[in-house]
Design an enzyme around this catalytic site. Structure first.
Site, short mmCIF file in Angstrom:
data_model
loop_
_atom_site.label_atom_id
_atom_site.label_comp_id
_atom_site.label_asym_id
_atom_site.label_seq_id
_atom_site.Cartn_x
_atom_site.Cartn_y
_atom_site.Cartn_z
N GLU A 140 0.82 -1.21 0.00
CA GLU A 140 0.00 0.00 0.00
C GLU A 140 0.86 1.26 0.00
O GLU A 140 0.51 2.26 -0.64
CB GLU A 140 -0.99 0.02 1.18
CG GLU A 140 -0.37 0.03 2.56
CD GLU A 140 -0.19 -1.36 3.12
OE1 GLU A 140 -0.11 -1.47 4.36
OE2 GLU A 140 -0.13 -2.32 2.34
N HIS A 160 -4.82 -11.00 3.12
CA HIS A 160 -5.58 -10.94 4.37
C HIS A 160 -6.68 -12.00 4.45
O HIS A 160 -6.81 -12.70 5.46
CB HIS A 160 -6.19 -9.55 4.55
CG HIS A 160 -5.18 -8.49 4.88
ND1 HIS A 160 -4.52 -7.79 3.91
CD2 HIS A 160 -4.71 -8.05 6.07
CE1 HIS A 160 -3.69 -6.93 4.49
NE2 HIS A 160 -3.78 -7.08 5.79
N ASP A 169 -6.23 -2.92 6.51
CA ASP A 169 -5.14 -2.03 6.95
C ASP A 169 -4.59 -1.14 5.85
O ASP A 169 -3.54 -0.54 6.02
CB ASP A 169 -4.01 -2.84 7.59
CG ASP A 169 -3.43 -3.88 6.64
OD1 ASP A 169 -3.86 -3.94 5.48
OD2 ASP A 169 -2.54 -4.64 7.09
#
Length: 286
Positions: A140, A160, A169
């Site tokens: 990210e 995830h 997140d």
């Protein structure tokens, strides 16, 4: 007014923390090199590929602030070490399930998870370039940069859901924004590989290069940015980062809260730990 004259012109001026000081403070997690206003920040663990740990997770939100406060930093290059961007098996990072931890530990985890992304998009007011040097999770940060370069074997998968939790997140949110809701749902549910050429096709990265050409290209772009006026650089970044700032402000808290709830409610492993360990061993992406 030159930056050098601030102490003379502004009585009581409190200077920001210098690079020499904060680079040492974060040296267990990042190696920093600055040349002609361009700051290269390289993630590492013991000089090799970064291996995820909670100390670094806590440091990230503060390192972005220190870098952003230092006006000697004009362009940021973010990269990893070796042939992987980021590594860390969930079974080794999480010593026990989140629901077995105390409230203070849970609070710190959720606080750090939000601030490390928020501060990346709010504290860095300079052009940002990511050089994804190989496969690895938590891309990210790389995708939030203004320009993202990727090595040929980079893999931008989101693990995830495969690991038995919700993608809250930051990576899932960024994937939704860049590739669209439907595509992001598919890659989140399946945990399927997003290799660099596919990432380029989907608009996640700007260029795909051989690993040994990656940093050279990042520095070439950074040096070209430095040829433009300082105000132009900062105001251009402000415009380009504005959509991320709005998105993070509106939705990141929602995402993190739901990942936290998924983790707190996961009281039955149902064999998922063994599957996660097998996936981690077979795929270099995590």
């Amino acid at each position: 007014m030159s930056r050098e004259s601030l102490n003379d012109r502004w009585a009581g001026h409190v200077p920001p923390t210098p690079l020499e000081e904060y680079s040492k403070r974060y040296s267990d997690f990042f190696t920093m090199e600055r040349r002609d206003g361009i700051l290269e920040v390289r993630m590492h663990t013991d000089g090799g590929t970064y291996v995820h740990n909670w100390a670094a997770h806590n440091a990230w939100n503060r390192v972005w602030q220190d870098i952003g406060n230092d006006q000697e930093n004009e362009v940021l290059i973010l990269t990893g070490t070796g042939d992987r961007w980021f590594s860390g098996s969930p079974s080794k990072v999480w010593k026990k399930p989140l629901h077995e931890e105390g409230s203070e530990y849970i609070y710190q985890q959720l606080y750090d998870a939000s601030k490390l992304v928020e501060n990346f998009v709010s504290s860095l007011e300079i052009p940002t370039i990511a050089a994804i040097n190989g496969p690895g999770v938590h891309t990210e940060f790389a995708l939030l940069c203004d320009v993202t370069l990727a090595a040929e074997d980079a893999d931008l998968m989101d693990p995830h859901f495969l690991a038995g939790t919700a993608p809250g997140d930051g990576l899932g949110l960024v994937l939704q924004a860049l590739m669209g809701t439907k595509r992001a749902a598919y890659y989140v549910y399946t945990g399927q590989s997003i290799p660099a050429p596919k990432a380029l096709e989907l608009g996640l990265v700007n260029e795909v290069l051989a690993r040994d050409a990656l940093l050279e290209r990042a520095w070439e772009l950074a040096e070209a940015m430095m040829e433009r006026p300082r105000f132009a650089r900062r105001m251009t970044h402000a415009i380009l980062a504005r959509p991320w700032q709005k998105l993070i402000s509106e939705d990141l808290g929602f995402h993190i809260a739901h990942q936290g709830l998924a983790m707190l409610g996961a009281k039955e492993a149902r064999g998922i730990d063994a599957k996660v360990a097998q996936e981690a061993a077979e795929r270099k992406a995590w």
